[in-house]
Motif scaffolding. Structure first.
Motif, PDB file in Angstrom:
ATOM      1  N   ARG A 122       0.822  -1.216   0.000  1.00 48.52           N
ATOM      2  CA  ARG A 122       0.000   0.000   0.000  1.00 48.52           C
ATOM      3  C   ARG A 122       0.855   1.266   0.000  1.00 48.52           C
ATOM      4  O   ARG A 122       0.356   2.367  -0.205  1.00 48.52           O
ATOM      5  CB  ARG A 122      -0.999  -0.011   1.155  1.00 48.52           C
ATOM      6  CG  ARG A 122      -0.416   0.185   2.541  1.00 48.52           C
ATOM      7  CD  ARG A 122      -1.511  -0.005   3.590  1.00 48.52           C
ATOM      8  NE  ARG A 122      -1.050   0.349   4.914  1.00 48.52           N
ATOM      9  CZ  ARG A 122      -1.253   1.537   5.467  1.00 48.52           C
ATOM     10  NH1 ARG A 122      -1.900   2.476   4.805  1.00 48.52           N
ATOM     11  NH2 ARG A 122      -0.819   1.782   6.681  1.00 48.52           N
ATOM     12  N   CYS A 159      -4.739   7.602   9.062  1.00 46.74           N
ATOM     13  CA  CYS A 159      -5.885   6.812   8.638  1.00 46.74           C
ATOM     14  C   CYS A 159      -5.966   5.574   9.527  1.00 46.74           C
ATOM     15  O   CYS A 159      -5.009   5.262  10.243  1.00 46.74           O
ATOM     16  CB  CYS A 159      -5.742   6.419   7.164  1.00 46.74           C
ATOM     17  SG  CYS A 159      -4.413   5.229   6.875  1.00 46.74           S
ATOM     18  N   CYS A 162      -2.972   3.163   9.275  1.00 42.80           N
ATOM     19  CA  CYS A 162      -1.733   3.672   9.876  1.00 42.80           C
ATOM     20  C   CYS A 162      -1.848   3.676  11.397  1.00 42.80           C
ATOM     21  O   CYS A 162      -0.887   3.357  12.105  1.00 42.80           O
ATOM     22  CB  CYS A 162      -1.422   5.077   9.356  1.00 42.80           C
ATOM     23  SG  CYS A 162      -0.802   5.092   7.667  1.00 42.80           S
ATOM     24  N   ALA A 180       2.986   7.384   8.043  1.00 43.61           N
ATOM     25  CA  ALA A 180       2.089   7.958   7.040  1.00 43.61           C
ATOM     26  C   ALA A 180       1.939   6.999   5.877  1.00 43.61           C
ATOM     27  O   ALA A 180       2.733   6.075   5.723  1.00 43.61           O
ATOM     28  CB  ALA A 180       2.651   9.281   6.529  1.00 43.61           C
ATOM     29  N   CYS A 181       0.908   7.236   5.070  1.00 45.26           N
ATOM     30  CA  CYS A 181       0.715   6.449   3.857  1.00 45.26           C
ATOM     31  C   CYS A 181       0.065   7.356   2.817  1.00 45.26           C
ATOM     32  O   CYS A 181      -0.303   8.487   3.126  1.00 45.26           O
ATOM     33  CB  CYS A 181      -0.129   5.215   4.154  1.00 45.26           C
ATOM     34  SG  CYS A 181      -1.889   5.582   4.288  1.00 45.26           S
ATOM     35  N   CYS A 184      -3.189   9.149   3.914  1.00 46.46           N
ATOM     36  CA  CYS A 184      -3.312  10.114   5.009  1.00 46.46           C
ATOM     37  C   CYS A 184      -2.120  11.053   5.159  1.00 46.46           C
ATOM     38  O   CYS A 184      -2.193  12.016   5.920  1.00 46.46           O
ATOM     39  CB  CYS A 184      -3.547   9.377   6.324  1.00 46.46           C
ATOM     40  SG  CYS A 184      -2.139   8.364   6.855  1.00 46.46           S
TER      41      CYS A 184
HETATM   42 ZN    ZN Z   1      -2.320   6.183   6.429  1.00 48.78          ZN
END
Ligand code: ZN
Ligand code: ZN
Ligand code: FE
Length: 763
Positions: A122, A159, A162, A180-181, A184
């Motif tokens: 992801r 999110c 996360c 983080a990703c 978000c």
């Molecule tokens: Zn995230």
């Protein structure tokens, strides 16, 4: 089976580097129960389990800690009491942990770099991927203790995916504050220089294509903006030089991998470790003949400054560009590095063709650190990102908290309290208004981060340094002026944990002495409390002050006028062909009358003067350039040196006049610059060793110290080490030998001096 308990206390770099989650996973894997917690100075582990499992746990603790951690000490003792039912991480911040709670920024770890390359992950191609083993730390911290609400990640709400990682002790992202990703976290944008966004769903790919076409891209990184361009393109690099107003100072080159580094340069095992370590400094390495790097990347030197990617953004950009990139700090000549987006739009608009920015703020600027291997081990030449704010442990704790202002060029400042000292990040040359503002800002932030309220202020004796004026204007009552070379020696002693006294050679360009002269070729017998100046190089007259430094032919002329009884043989010396006859007459007149001249003892001045003569270089465009080039030119196989005299006196005078005449004879006879340069290095080495021997006869075989900017020169260090045999010699390692390490010495000298006041004043 019986269950035993052990309390394990770990000291070293073990906070903010993923140590606790790693201990947690290790303990679980061994079926242990208990807890792991941060304490004021490290980590405490309570572990319960079967003795063989405990044994294996201890072995693995020592053997494979996380990449950014380093264990200085580990002690285990039996623990009584009942075993708890499970192993837990105690996430509370212990009292007293404030000072150790902000770690330095860490380069992207293998696991994160892998995720970024994995199309099924992801975080595929996500430029802000990080975990407890890696990611930004110091540069995103707004306040202490270091946790997400007090960083520039506070603006991003995690999110659910996360947040789950963040809460799960078994996850690599447990309490990874910048977690983080793509759903978000921070995002990239590509901007034209007028600030308008360029519409693309792949800003990295678009930036990489632009780089491939020879454009210059401003890239927001971890500690500031870089200016990037194709390192193989002569046209692109030349344009970058023009825009940056930087004539000859080398640019750093970022390469994708160690393999690529090895293709461009000779990378030894120590260099390889340094290049791929979590601090990711720029490492100076000898360039390979024919390496596909534009000549103008590093003119006049056989070295390349290489570095590996240290953020996922770098990995992606280098991967997409498919070529080594110049990555130089985003600024005009010596101004501070640009760190904010609005600042970039304003200050980089004429430098870059495109800006690759993101919406995570850089709170503290941090330039790339620079390191070089000298005498078989790394020496930091510039201490910044990756190292700051890692403390320097002090063998003798300071009595009161100290602020030390540092010097003028390559400034860093220092705060010391208790048994630790913190050097601030490399600020640069303070003789620029913007740099000075950056300095004050950085000092304020450091005092707040560390919770230190200084009671003693240390400064250089030079009244004109902005750092000195700043120190004198501070409210603290106790102020201590510290002689420049005493500070260099004290810095070396503090770094190496040695009380002293030592016989130290403190060699640099310049530093004000007690007699008002410019010192810099000093042999001192010193400890932190006091020094004695036992020998010094015969001074060279600087005609026209600073002008003589920018025009090293003036120093060469002064050297020759001093070395010859009558007129020196200027005809036939190529250097003076490039000098206007009128200028030559004026400077000779200044040297004859002493008008507008300053005597300068610096060994750096000798390097300038001899470098100018040997290389025919009449001008220097940056500090230390001619010395660097002379070092680069030297053929190490040449083992000869020139004569010198030690003239009795207090201090003893190291007189190279006979040697200068011999060198001029060789020069006129057509000896190669490579041999002349080596012979000159060995002359300084031989004179230094002889002076040290002379002092040793009086004072005994004290350890020897080598400090000051001249000892960034590996040939000079190697030559002196060779002559001193098995004598104990102290060298700098993590604290720069040049003025970037000065403030540490100022701090410990000021501490020692105020202690003695206390004794005499009965305070
Ligand atoms: Zn995230
Ligand atoms: Zn990671
Ligand atoms: Fe210095």
């Amino acid at each position: 089976m019986t269950i035993h308990g052990q309390r394990i206390i770990v000291r070293g770099t073990v906070q903010g580097v993923g140590f606790r989650p790693w201990v947690y996973r290790l303990a679980r894997a061994e079926g242990l129960t208990g807890s792991v917690a941060n304490d004021g100075t490290g980590v405490t582990i309570d572990a319960y389990g079967a003795p063989p499992a405990l044994e294996r746990f201890l072995v693995r603790l020592r053997r494979d800690p996380p990449p950014a951690a380093s264990i200085d000490a580990l002690a285990a003792a039996p623990l009584a009491g009942d075993a708890p039912p499970e192993f837990v991480i105690d996430a509370s911040v212990a009292p007293g942990a404030r000072r150790v709670s902000i770690p330095p920024d860490l380069a992207t770890c293998e696991a994160c770099a892998f995720e970024v390359r994995d199309p099924t992950d992801r975080r595929y191609r996500y430029p802000f991927t990080n975990c407890t083993d890696c990611g930004p730390r110091f540069t995103i911290a707004r306040d202490v203790p270091y946790d997400r609400p007090r960083t520039s990640m506070a603006a991003f709400r995690m999110c659910p995916a996360c947040q789950r990682e963040y809460d799960d002790p078994a996850s690599r992202r447990f309490h990874a504050q910048p977690n983080a990703c793509p759903a978000c976290g921070p995002r990239l944008a590509l901007l034209a220089t007028d600030g308008s966004a360029i519409d693309t769903d792949d800003p990295v790919g678009a930036a990489a294509r632009a780089l491939g076409e020879g454009l210059i891209v401003g890239v927001k990184g971890i500690g500031g903006f870089h200016l990037a361009c194709d390192a193989a393109s002569e046209a692109a690099v030349a344009r970058l030089r023009r825009r940056k107003q930087r004539d000859e100072k080398p640019f750093a080159v970022m390469v994708r991998s160690l393999g690529e580094a090895r293709a461009l340069a000779e990378v030894g095992t120590v260099e390889a470790r340094l290049l791929s370590g979590p601090e990711r400094p720029i490492v100076l390495v000898p360039r390979r003949a024919g390496a596909p790097v534009a000549e103008s990347v590093a003119p006049g030197t056989p070295l390349l400054g290489l570095l590996l990617p240290y953020s996922p953004l770098h990995h992606l950009l280098l991967g997409d560009a498919g070529r080594p990139l110049v990555m130089t700090s985003g600024n005009v000549s010596d101004e501070p590095i640009v760190s904010r987006n609005d600042e970039a739009r304003h200050r980089l608009r004429d430098l870059a063709d495109l800006l690759l920015v993101h919406d995570r703020d850089i709170v503290s600027r941090a330039d790339d650190s620079v390191a070089r291997v000298i005498a078989g081990a790394p020496v930091l030449l510039r201490r910044a990102r990756g190292y700051v704010p890692r403390p320097v442990p002090l063998a003798r704790p300071v009595g009161r908290p100290v602020f030390a202002a540092g010097g003028l060029l390559k400034n860093t400042f220092c705060l010391a309290a208790g048994g630790e000292a913190w050097l601030g990040p490399h600020i640069g040359d303070l003789d620029d208004v913007e740099t000075f503002d950056a300095y004050r800002e950085a000092v304020d932030r450091f005092e707040r981060f560390l919770g230190i309220v200084p009671e003693v202020v240390a400064y250089d004796l030079h009244p004109e340094y902005p750092s000195t004026r700043y120190a004198l204007a501070r409210p603290e009552a106790r102020k201590v002026g510290v002689q420049h070379h005493h500070a260099h020696v004290a810095s070396l002693l503090a770094e190496r944990g040695w009380e002293g006294p030592v016989i130290a050679a403190a060699y640099d360009g310049t530093g004000l002495g007690h007699d008002g002269h410019a010192w810099g070729g000093e042999i001192l017998v010193a400890d932190a409390a006091a020094f004695e100046r036992v020998a010094t190089f015969r001074p060279i007259l600087l005609a026209g002050g600073d002008q003589a430094i920018r025009q090293p032919w003036r120093q060469a002329l002064a050297l020759l006028v001093d070395a010859y009884e009558g007129p020196p043989p200027l005809d036939g010396l190529r250097l003076f062909d490039g000098v206007k006859p009128r200028d030559l007459i004026v400077v000779r007149e200044m040297l004859a009358t002493g008008l507008r001249t300053v005597p300068a003892h610096g060994v750096g001045r000798y390097f300038d003067a001899v470098g100018a003569l040997v290389l025919g270089r009449s001008r220097a465009t940056y500090e230390g350039q001619v010395a660097l080039e002379l070092n680069a030119a030297a053929d190490e196989r040449e083992s000869g040196w020139y004569p010198f005299d030690l003239r009795a006196g207090t201090p003893v005078e190291i007189d190279l006049r006979r040697g200068v005449r011999a060198l001029v004879d060789d020069l006129l006879a057509g000896l190669s610059p490579a041999r002349l340069a080596a012979r000159f290095h060995r002359t300084i080495g031989a004179a230094t060793a002889a002076a040290i021997d002379a002092v040793t006869r009086d004072r005994g075989a004290l350890p020897v110290g080598l400090t000051g900017g001249c000892f960034q020169n590996p040939l000079l260090v190697a030559d002196i080490l060779g002559r001193l045999g098995d004598r104990r010699v102290l060298l700098h390692r993590e604290v720069p030998p040049g003025d970037g390490g000065l403030a540490l010495g100022q701090a410990v000298v000021a501490d020692r001096m105020t202690r003695e006041w206390r004794m005499t004043n009965g305070e």
